[in-house]
Scaffold this active site. Structure first.
Site, PDB file in Angstrom:
ATOM      1  N   CYS A  59      -2.625   3.110 -34.478  1.00 46.40           N
ATOM      2  CA  CYS A  59      -1.328   3.027 -34.198  1.00 46.40           C
ATOM      3  C   CYS A  59      -0.710   3.353 -32.658  1.00 46.40           C
ATOM      4  O   CYS A  59      -0.906   4.558 -32.366  1.00 46.40           O
ATOM      5  CB  CYS A  59      -0.389   3.786 -35.128  1.00 46.40           C
ATOM      6  SG  CYS A  59       1.189   3.682 -34.717  1.00 46.40           S
ATOM      7  N   CYS A  92       2.475   5.011 -32.323  1.00 44.96           N
ATOM      8  CA  CYS A  92       2.370   6.565 -32.433  1.00 44.96           C
ATOM      9  C   CYS A  92       1.609   7.313 -31.513  1.00 44.96           C
ATOM     10  O   CYS A  92       1.897   8.564 -31.048  1.00 44.96           O
ATOM     11  CB  CYS A  92       1.549   6.784 -33.894  1.00 44.96           C
ATOM     12  SG  CYS A  92       2.026   5.453 -35.183  1.00 44.96           S
ATOM     13  N   ASP A  93       0.651   6.834 -31.120  1.00 44.14           N
ATOM     14  CA  ASP A  93      -0.264   7.730 -30.277  1.00 44.14           C
ATOM     15  C   ASP A  93      -0.409   7.376 -28.752  1.00 44.14           C
ATOM     16  O   ASP A  93      -1.278   7.856 -27.917  1.00 44.14           O
ATOM     17  CB  ASP A  93      -1.977   7.740 -30.770  1.00 44.14           C
ATOM     18  CG  ASP A  93      -1.521   8.320 -32.134  1.00 44.14           C
ATOM     19  OD1 ASP A  93      -0.788   9.010 -32.314  1.00 44.14           O
ATOM     20  OD2 ASP A  93      -2.487   7.708 -33.151  1.00 44.14           O
TER      21      ASP A  93
END
Ligand code: NAP
Length: 315
Positions: free
Chosen positions: A140, A143-144
């Protein structure tokens, strides 16, 4: 073979799935005095249980751990009056009312159902990919990506997700290398054009990821071994992070032949709503969403579903 269910439990509202969508639906439904029953499945919490730091869920000034966030949602759903049961649903019948769901432990009957069974990122299945997941290997970018400021990252895949992840990562990384096993992307033309024009993106065609390489203490990705899909030749490429974007599988096996699904297996809902093709059955979260796939969007869809159920049951 699943065991014979012990007994039947009736509820006004059955929520299937214990991720952000399910818990949010439960919180809203319980506060509307619907006394919901939520069946979590055998690994409650969904995709966030395998996530470490979550920095994009509103309300946390500092990162919260994925499992901690899910425990908080579970506690909140329970505290406002949700009955939560861990069970595995094997079969559903939405052809007549009350609706029925048969689990290992119980058979559930319900006046309305919200399906929040989610989706799972697909992984390549490499041992080294598992080893470095959470330590430089991610599923993701939203997200990261933030953790790769001015670094070099790779994106594996050639669909819309891979192209969107690559474009997103250019906001953080110094260089983004897209690795695709063929010589043509599968996704939309407009994204292909953006990829081609972006000076930070380099595409390596006809290659697949053969191995993730890195250091042990502390565990961190340092490179990847790529294999040419035509010649079999391998090459080492130095990268700090690898984003695997080869698609998602919605958890909809149970609903095949029961509800309308799209070509990718996601539950179809009426445009702009969480209503399935069966009145009284609603679906929320990643099981209907192949575009946004965020905890907060899943939670939002769960809220919509609970509000729709309230209207449906009082109509
Ligand atoms: P996808 O379209 O299924 O693409 C998966 C990609 O991964 C393909 O390029 C495939 O290669 C590659 N791949 C699969 N298995 C692989 C393996 N073992 N090794 C190497 N590469 C592998 O998945 P997606 O991009 O997640 O999209 C899923 C659906 O959601 C699609 O319908 C897509 O249009 C939609 N979507 C829409 C949006 C949007 O509208 N903004 C955003 C994201 C996704 P091949 O091409 O060679 O098969």
């Amino acid at each position: 073979m699943s065991s014979v269910p012990a007994h039947t439990k009736h509820t006004k509202l059955l929520i299937i799935g214990g991720g952000p969508a399910g818990y949010t639906a439960a919180i809203y439904a319980a506060r509307a005095a619907m006394k919901p029953l939520l069946v979590t499945g055998l690994q409650p919490g969904g995709q966030l249980m395998t996530t470490t730091e979550v920095e994009n869920f509103p309300g946390f000034a500092h990162a919260v751990q994925g499992p901690e966030l899910m425990q908080a949602m579970y506690d909140q759903a329970k505290n406002v009056g949700t009955e939560i049961i861990t069970d595995h649903i094997n079969r559903v019948d939405f052809s007549k009312k009350p609706f029925t769901a048969v689990g290992d432990e119980h058979t559930y009957t319900a006046d309305a159902v919200i399906i929040c069974t989610g989706a799972q990122a697909k992984w390549l299945g490499l041992e080294s990919e598992i080893k470095f997941r959470g330590y430089g290997v991610s599923g993701c970018a939203t997200c990261d990506g933030f953790f790769f400021k001015n670094k070099v990252v790779a994106v594996i895949g050639g669909g819309n997700s891979a192209m969107e992840e690559a474009l997103y990562l250019t906001h953080h990384a110094r260089e983004v290398i897209v690795v695709h096993r063929r010589d043509q992307f599968r996704g939309e033309k407009i994204l292909q054009e953006r990829i081609a024009k972006n000076p930070k993106i380099r595409v390596i065609w006809h290659h697949e990821l053969a191995e993730v390489t890195g250091q042990e203490n502390p565990k961190a990705v340092q490179g990847m071994v790529l294999k040419n899909t035509q010649t079999g030749a391998t090459q080492n490429v130095a990268v700090d992070g690898i984003f695997v974007a080869i698609g998602h599988s919605p958890a909809t096996e149970l609903f095949k032949g029961v509800l309308d699904l799209d070509n990718d297996g996601y539950i179809k809902t009426a445009p702009g709503s969480v209503k399935t093709n069966v009145p009284g059955v609603f679906a929320a979260g990643d099981v209907i969403d192949k575009v946004y796939r965020q905890a907060v969007t899943a939670a939002g869809l769960g809220c919509m579903a609970a509000l729709d159920v309230e209207r449906y049951l009082s109509a």
